[in-house]
Design a protein around this motif. Sequence first.
Motif, PDB file in Angstrom:
ATOM      1  N   ILE A  19      44.744  78.995  -9.307  1.00 17.88           N
ATOM      2  CA  ILE A  19      43.573  78.654  -8.489  1.00 17.88           C
ATOM      3  C   ILE A  19      44.016  78.099  -7.142  1.00 17.88           C
ATOM      4  O   ILE A  19      43.469  78.453  -6.087  1.00 17.88           O
ATOM      5  N   ALA A  20      45.051  77.233  -7.168  1.00 19.70           N
ATOM      6  CA  ALA A  20      45.547  76.651  -5.920  1.00 19.70           C
ATOM      7  C   ALA A  20      46.104  77.719  -4.994  1.00 19.70           C
ATOM      8  O   ALA A  20      45.857  77.703  -3.778  1.00 19.70           O
ATOM      9  N   ILE A  21      46.862  78.673  -5.555  1.00 21.96           N
ATOM     10  CA  ILE A  21      47.424  79.764  -4.743  1.00 21.96           C
ATOM     11  C   ILE A  21      46.301  80.537  -4.052  1.00 21.96           C
ATOM     12  O   ILE A  21      46.383  80.844  -2.856  1.00 21.96           O
ATOM     13  N   CYS A  22      45.259  80.859  -4.814  1.00 18.98           N
ATOM     14  CA  CYS A  22      44.139  81.624  -4.256  1.00 18.98           C
ATOM     15  C   CYS A  22      43.438  80.865  -3.133  1.00 18.98           C
ATOM     16  O   CYS A  22      43.116  81.437  -2.080  1.00 18.98           O
ATOM     17  N   SER A  90      29.382  87.780 -13.250  1.00 16.83           N
ATOM     18  CA  SER A  90      28.574  86.862 -12.430  1.00 16.83           C
ATOM     19  C   SER A  90      29.115  85.442 -12.485  1.00 16.83           C
ATOM     20  O   SER A  90      29.039  84.695 -11.501  1.00 16.83           O
ATOM     21  N   PHE A  91      29.671  85.058 -13.646  1.00 12.98           N
ATOM     22  CA  PHE A  91      30.231  83.714 -13.794  1.00 12.98           C
ATOM     23  C   PHE A  91      31.333  83.482 -12.772  1.00 12.98           C
ATOM     24  O   PHE A  91      31.343  82.477 -12.057  1.00 12.98           O
ATOM     25  N   PHE A  92      32.275  84.422 -12.684  1.00 10.41           N
ATOM     26  CA  PHE A  92      33.371  84.265 -11.735  1.00 10.41           C
ATOM     27  C   PHE A  92      32.863  84.287 -10.299  1.00 10.41           C
ATOM     28  O   PHE A  92      33.335  83.528  -9.450  1.00 10.41           O
ATOM     29  N   LYS A  93      31.908  85.148 -10.014  1.00 11.33           N
ATOM     30  CA  LYS A  93      31.401  85.249  -8.653  1.00 11.33           C
ATOM     31  C   LYS A  93      30.604  84.011  -8.262  1.00 11.33           C
ATOM     32  O   LYS A  93      30.508  83.679  -7.072  1.00 11.33           O
ATOM     33  N   THR A  94      30.025  83.327  -9.251  1.00  7.50           N
ATOM     34  CA  THR A  94      29.262  82.107  -8.975  1.00  7.50           C
ATOM     35  C   THR A  94      30.187  80.912  -8.768  1.00  7.50           C
ATOM     36  O   THR A  94      29.984  80.087  -7.876  1.00  7.50           O
ATOM     37  N   PRO A  99      37.059  86.338  -1.525  1.00  9.05           N
ATOM     38  CA  PRO A  99      37.580  87.177  -2.608  1.00  9.05           C
ATOM     39  C   PRO A  99      38.454  86.415  -3.595  1.00  9.05           C
ATOM     40  O   PRO A  99      39.248  87.037  -4.306  1.00  9.05           O
ATOM     41  N   ILE A 100      38.327  85.096  -3.606  1.00 11.57           N
ATOM     42  CA  ILE A 100      39.133  84.301  -4.536  1.00 11.57           C
ATOM     43  C   ILE A 100      38.858  84.722  -5.974  1.00 11.57           C
ATOM     44  O   ILE A 100      39.766  84.788  -6.812  1.00 11.57           O
TER      45      ILE A 100
END
Length: 831
Positions: A19-22, A90-94, A99-100
């Motif tokens: 997550i930090a890299i992104c 949708s969960f990830f996009k929310t 584009p993370i």
Amino acid sequence: MNNWFKRNGIHLAILGIFIAICFVYFSPALQGKALFQSDVIQAQGMQKEIMDFKAKDGKGPLWTNSMFGGMPSYQIWVQYPNNITTYVISFFKTIFPNPIDTVLLYLLGAYFLFCVLRMNPWLAAAGAIAFAFSSYNFQIIDAGHSNKAIAIAFFAPILAGIIMTFRRQYLAGAAVTALFLAIEIRTNHIQMTYYLFLALLIFVGIELYHAIKAKTTKEFVKSFAYLATAAVLSIAVNAGALWTSYEYAKESTRGKSNLTTDKSEPNSGLDRDYAYAWSQGVGESLTFLVPNAYGGASGVADLGTDSEVAKALGSKGIPAEQIMPAMQQLSQVGLTTYWGDKQFTSGPWYFGAIICFLFVLGLFIVKNRIKWWILSATLLCLILSFGRHMPFLSDIFFNYFPLYNKFRAVESILVIAALLVPVLAILAVKEVAFHTEDSKKLKKHLLYSLYITGGLLLILIAVPTVLLNFRTSNHNQFIEQLTQMTNGDRPFADSVANALIQDRISLARMDALRSLVFVLIGAGLIWALINKKLSPQIIFILLAAVILGDMWNIDRRYLSNEKFVEKNVLAQQFQARDVDQMIMRDTSNYRVFDLTGNPFLTSTPSYFHKSLGGYHAAKLKRYQELLDKQFNGSINEDVLDMLNTKYVITADQTGQKQTIQNRDSAAGNAWFVPSVTYVKDDDQEMSAISSFDPKKVMIVAEEYKPMIDVKRIGYDSNGFIRLTSYHPDVMTYEYSSGKDALAVFSEMYYKHGWNAYVDGEKIPYFRANYLLRAAQLPGGNHKLEFKFEPTSYYTGEIISLIASIVLVLALVYAMYLEAKRPEEGAKVVKG
């Protein structure tokens, strides 16, 4: 609970690092900026009408009239509320901004696969980074190919579920496969899924061979049965999406031709030259190891003021501040650092210097039979990616393999290689870390791998022209055009062309040197691993860091912080011009033909109007055929009339001044015709509409003749028919006629879902004028409705709901069984 955190703490730590890299890579997203993606902008234009009605009704329509005169919205934007995978995506996009979310899916999916392959978590993280940061994965994000990117992200976890199943974790493996395959299908990028399927066919074949050899066919059959069930379940979960897409594909440009008179038109699927337009050059495969071996991306972005081309232009007396604009201007006639055979490219396929080195090492030392699958599948994908450059195999697939000829840009099959090459590379590191053979033998293989990759790089550094010529196929044509632009100054044109070649050589040399440094670092880490100079875990972490540094640097060339803009900039991409505002004052229902640019390569007019143009790779086949025959060279005004084209927008030669042509001859939304002309087939029907009066006659194919009762119809000159209510899915008319009448509607004929009702009673309708709807209407004063009610969608949604429930239950039960044997479950991910 504490034991769970203890067992999985390292995985949570790696998740946090991912997550930090992104967030670091896409730091502008934290500042409220958004990535400028051209295809996402185009999608906003395509979806505008759909989203407007969704905001009003709470549900998006299944049809839209904003592009190409009208088409199903299946391939544009459709809700599938009964599909459980809709909510996973949708969960990830929310949770995560674009584009993370996509890159995190790349990382997590690949990490899961490497854990299933029983890698040390830090080594699995290195492999996940290598796959996720492959250059193509970032280039498609930059372009806005969101569905393709997400489809690629789920390759790895699908493969993980299949491996689990063949390891006799039958239910857990099948449930995982079903879940991720269902999500893969939901992304609606059938081309990517198809390529994965080709690779998996080879995998299953190799598993069958070894099962027969080991006399474990019973276990193979059981595993295959579970996987087959998982596949059926994932298909059922996506019943609505697949069924509607299947119906539409047959009627789209991917389907069978309706005409026989045009011999250049393929009978089924895409035209071969069109499908092969983006074929990977055979020599271009060097970019896997050296990104700028073929000049990088199209254009002059890699040429600075210190380049040889800049010096050549400066020698002509061009001021320093005008050199970069001059190079941009010359790029229109062929000044580009990219010298491959593609029409243009956003960048090379770069797998990573260290990864390529480790892949070669893996060919020597990996003993797992998965190596032979990786090698065979990678070779197949590589050869198929060559397309027109190696047609002996590509043509077999194109002509005989089901669906293969429906896809364009054959080079994109390299997405499979971009996954498999890192898998074998990381398996090689695992083999070294836990080797049982003589260290001297490993060192010998290490040297062989270094000689192969390092030797190739040294050749590119020392004598690059031995391997490459750095000239495009139209190099001489570029010189001729440049000579014309400079009023016949051939020596100057030659000097610019030669300077361009020198710049290409310089770019290749510098990247070859760069790759050699990373290969030596990778070889050094493997040498330290063999000789136990550092602990394996430290080396794995260092390897992950170096791979990230290698890939990060290249990806920045194509997806940098400069690609992010303020969100208000995106909102300004669709600004209504004066001509748009004037037309929109007309609140009636009509179509617009915008000729200020190429109307079939932009969705901007669709944002404001019901457009004859649009931007989509799969429009209705009949509409494309109409464009090819009636709008090729000159525009058929009769066809514009029947399509209810009330306004045409044109521009002057400068493109700055737009003019509106108000077409009073437009036939309207619907009209009665006094006569009908029957034709034998589609060819005659197309010929007949080349010159006719759509208000006086309808052209009907003989196949629909039984639907017209000539004894009952007549023409009431005082009759009328008019549109009273507009919704993309429901068109409502009222009409009056003293007799049964023949009515034509300026709406696209699409038999898979449109139904006609007079006063609530369903009536038949047919096709007229090659692609419009028509019907015989009973006399009197009546209400007529055309409703889009595709069985494929509504019945498909019921199937999807049932299958989604089954999938959730299977996953819960599989998790329950795995929780009962935690040691076995841990073994899968820790190995």
